[in-house]
Write an enzyme that holds these catalytic residues in place. Structure first.
Site, PDB file in Angstrom:
ATOM      1  N   TYR A 280      -6.701   6.074   4.681  1.00  0.00           N
ATOM      2  CA  TYR A 280      -6.822   5.110   3.586  1.00  0.00           C
ATOM      3  C   TYR A 280      -5.937   3.874   3.835  1.00  0.00           C
ATOM      4  O   TYR A 280      -6.385   2.735   3.761  1.00  0.00           O
ATOM      5  CB  TYR A 280      -6.434   5.757   2.238  1.00  0.00           C
ATOM      6  CG  TYR A 280      -6.195   4.700   1.189  1.00  0.00           C
ATOM      7  CD1 TYR A 280      -7.265   4.126   0.525  1.00  0.00           C
ATOM      8  CD2 TYR A 280      -4.909   4.212   0.936  1.00  0.00           C
ATOM      9  CE1 TYR A 280      -7.066   3.095  -0.389  1.00  0.00           C
ATOM     10  CE2 TYR A 280      -4.705   3.186   0.033  1.00  0.00           C
ATOM     11  CZ  TYR A 280      -5.782   2.637  -0.628  1.00  0.00           C
ATOM     12  OH  TYR A 280      -5.583   1.607  -1.505  1.00  0.00           O
TER      13      TYR A 280
ATOM     14  N   ASP B 277      -9.652   6.226  -1.470  1.00  0.00           N
ATOM     15  CA  ASP B 277      -8.600   7.044  -2.088  1.00  0.00           C
ATOM     16  C   ASP B 277      -9.179   7.691  -3.344  1.00  0.00           C
ATOM     17  O   ASP B 277     -10.388   7.579  -3.608  1.00  0.00           O
ATOM     18  CB  ASP B 277      -7.352   6.197  -2.401  1.00  0.00           C
ATOM     19  CG  ASP B 277      -7.614   5.168  -3.495  1.00  0.00           C
ATOM     20  OD1 ASP B 277      -8.790   5.001  -3.895  1.00  0.00           O
ATOM     21  OD2 ASP B 277      -6.647   4.542  -3.963  1.00  0.00           O
TER      22      ASP B 277
ATOM     23  N   GLU C  18       0.828  -1.217   0.000  1.00  0.00           N
ATOM     24  CA  GLU C  18       0.000   0.000   0.000  1.00  0.00           C
ATOM     25  C   GLU C  18       0.861   1.265   0.000  1.00  0.00           C
ATOM     26  O   GLU C  18       0.552   2.235  -0.661  1.00  0.00           O
ATOM     27  CB  GLU C  18      -0.950   0.004   1.212  1.00  0.00           C
ATOM     28  CG  GLU C  18      -2.080  -1.002   1.112  1.00  0.00           C
ATOM     29  CD  GLU C  18      -3.012  -0.743  -0.075  1.00  0.00           C
ATOM     30  OE1 GLU C  18      -3.058   0.395  -0.562  1.00  0.00           O
ATOM     31  OE2 GLU C  18      -3.682  -1.688  -0.523  1.00  0.00           O
TER      32      GLU C  18
END
Ligand code: SF4
Length: 374
Positions: free
Chosen positions: A124, A142, A41
């Site tokens: 997020y 996002d 991520e």
């Protein structure tokens, strides 16, 4: 969002079915290890999947666990990140790994508040890691997912306006199926990346077109509203590749982003050649800067900084967020490199052993190409 419970269940079923059939085969989709999910991520922020893949594999081969990452010197972490850009991500990742070891026994925390308190982890990222790794029911919102939602619910206006963003967050939360939150989040991300793309979305192939307000209203191309872009700033950055007879060069690392005449931030606060943002006379201004910052007197004749002895190298282009940078490198032969506290003096041909940004790599490449026999 005023869907019936049945409508919501059907939407979730349709979305998840499509995701399980059509998702791309990506390495971080074969694991529930929070360390691996977290790393993917962070790397994927502002970076394309294809660019991330080799970095992800190399990084994990060297740092397979949070503890291994926490133990490593920052320098080594940055070196493995070099070329991926946005280096504050690597610094924060490293700091967060140390905190996870110190405060959470080396295991990425499962609670939202604890995850959010780690460096470099926003709403997020926390939601993505916790939902995918632990099955916690948090919606990950996002820009990609926001675009899909804006079309699904025909949301007009600037999506990043705080109230609108909060509404999107709440809509995203309602869409998350409590029995598969990680897959729901990934399905929305995948839909945004591969079908509901910024331009020319492929609505005919879309698994959820029957729920999409923008599709029904013929507003697909108009939504979401375009954001006002920050105007580009153009600047010239002159850099000096000082080179002694053994082909050693001088690299410095400014301690503050605004030091070294503002150039530190443009080199991502990694090792760099001495450099300065210049206005009109790159050579002279660079020579003066080297005198003021390093006490270097080369490039001065008759007491005046004129940059004589500075050999101009081919310029290169570089972009950092909203800045368009013209790199103006100069090769400066010296008998002895200046002695600078905290500097490094590696061989020019061996800069790949040092964490440097891609701007520094471009300058080094121009200098190497200019040497005889190269
Ligand atoms: S129908 Fe088109 S606009 Fe609507 S979600 Fe699907 S791809 Fe996006």
């Amino acid at each position: 969002m005023n869907w019936s419970r049945t409508g919501l269940r059907r939407f979730q079923g349709q979305l998840l079915g499509w995701f399980r059939r059509c998702q791309r085969d990506l390495p971080w989709r074969h694991t529930r290890d929070p360390h691996r999910i977290w790393l993917s991520e962070i790397m994927l922020q502002q970076t394309r999947v294809t660019a991330v893949m080799p970095y992800y594999r190399r990084f994990l081969a060297r740092f397979p666990s949070v503890r291994a990452l926490a133990r490593a010197p920052t320098e080594e972490v940055l070196k493995l990140w070099a070329g991926l850009g946005y280096y504050s991500r690597a610094r924060n990742l490293h700091r967060a790994a140390k905190e996870i070891v110190a405060r959470h026994s080396g295991r990425f925390p499962r609670e939202l508040e604890a995850a959010l308190s780690l460096p470099g982890i926003g709403r997020y990222t926390a939601a993505a890691v916790l939902s995918i790794a632990y099955g916690e029911p948090h919606a990950a919102l996002d820009g990609n997912v926001a675009r899909v939602l804006a079309r699904l619910f025909a949301v007009r206006g600037d999506l990043r306006a705080p109230r609108r963003w909060a509404q999107l967050q709440s809509a995203a939360q309602k869409l998350v199926a409590p029995y598969a939150p990680g897959d729901c989040n990934q399905a929305m991300m995948e839909l945004g990346a591969s079908v509901c793309t910024p331009r020319s979305p492929r609505c005919v192939e879309c698994p959820v077109s029957r729920w999409c307000r923008a599709y029904q209203l013929g507003l697909v191309e108009a939504l979401p509203a375009a954001r006002r872009k920050r105007p580009k700033v153009k600047l010239t950055l002159a850099a000096a590749v000082l080179l002694d007879s053994r082909q050693r060069t001088l690299l410095i690392r400014p301690s503050k982003p605004d030091s070294d005449r503002g150039s530190g931030a443009l080199f991502s606060r990694m090792w760099q050649f001495p450099a300065a943002i210049v206005k009109r006379h790159a050579q002279k201004e660079l020579a003066r800067h080297l005198q003021a910052s390093l006490g270097f007197r080369g490039g001065f004749e008759g007491g005046e900084a004129d940059g004589k002895g500075f050999v101009s190298l081919p310029p290169a282009r570089h972009a950092v967020t909203f800045r368009e940078i013209s790199l103006a490198p100069f090769l400066v032969r010296v008998d002895r490199l200046p002695e600078v506290v905290g500097a490094k003096t590696p061989f020019l041909a061996e800069l790949d052993r040092v964490p440097i940004s891609s701007a520094t790599r471009k300058i080094a490449a121009a200098a190497l190409r200019s040497l005889p026999g190269s």
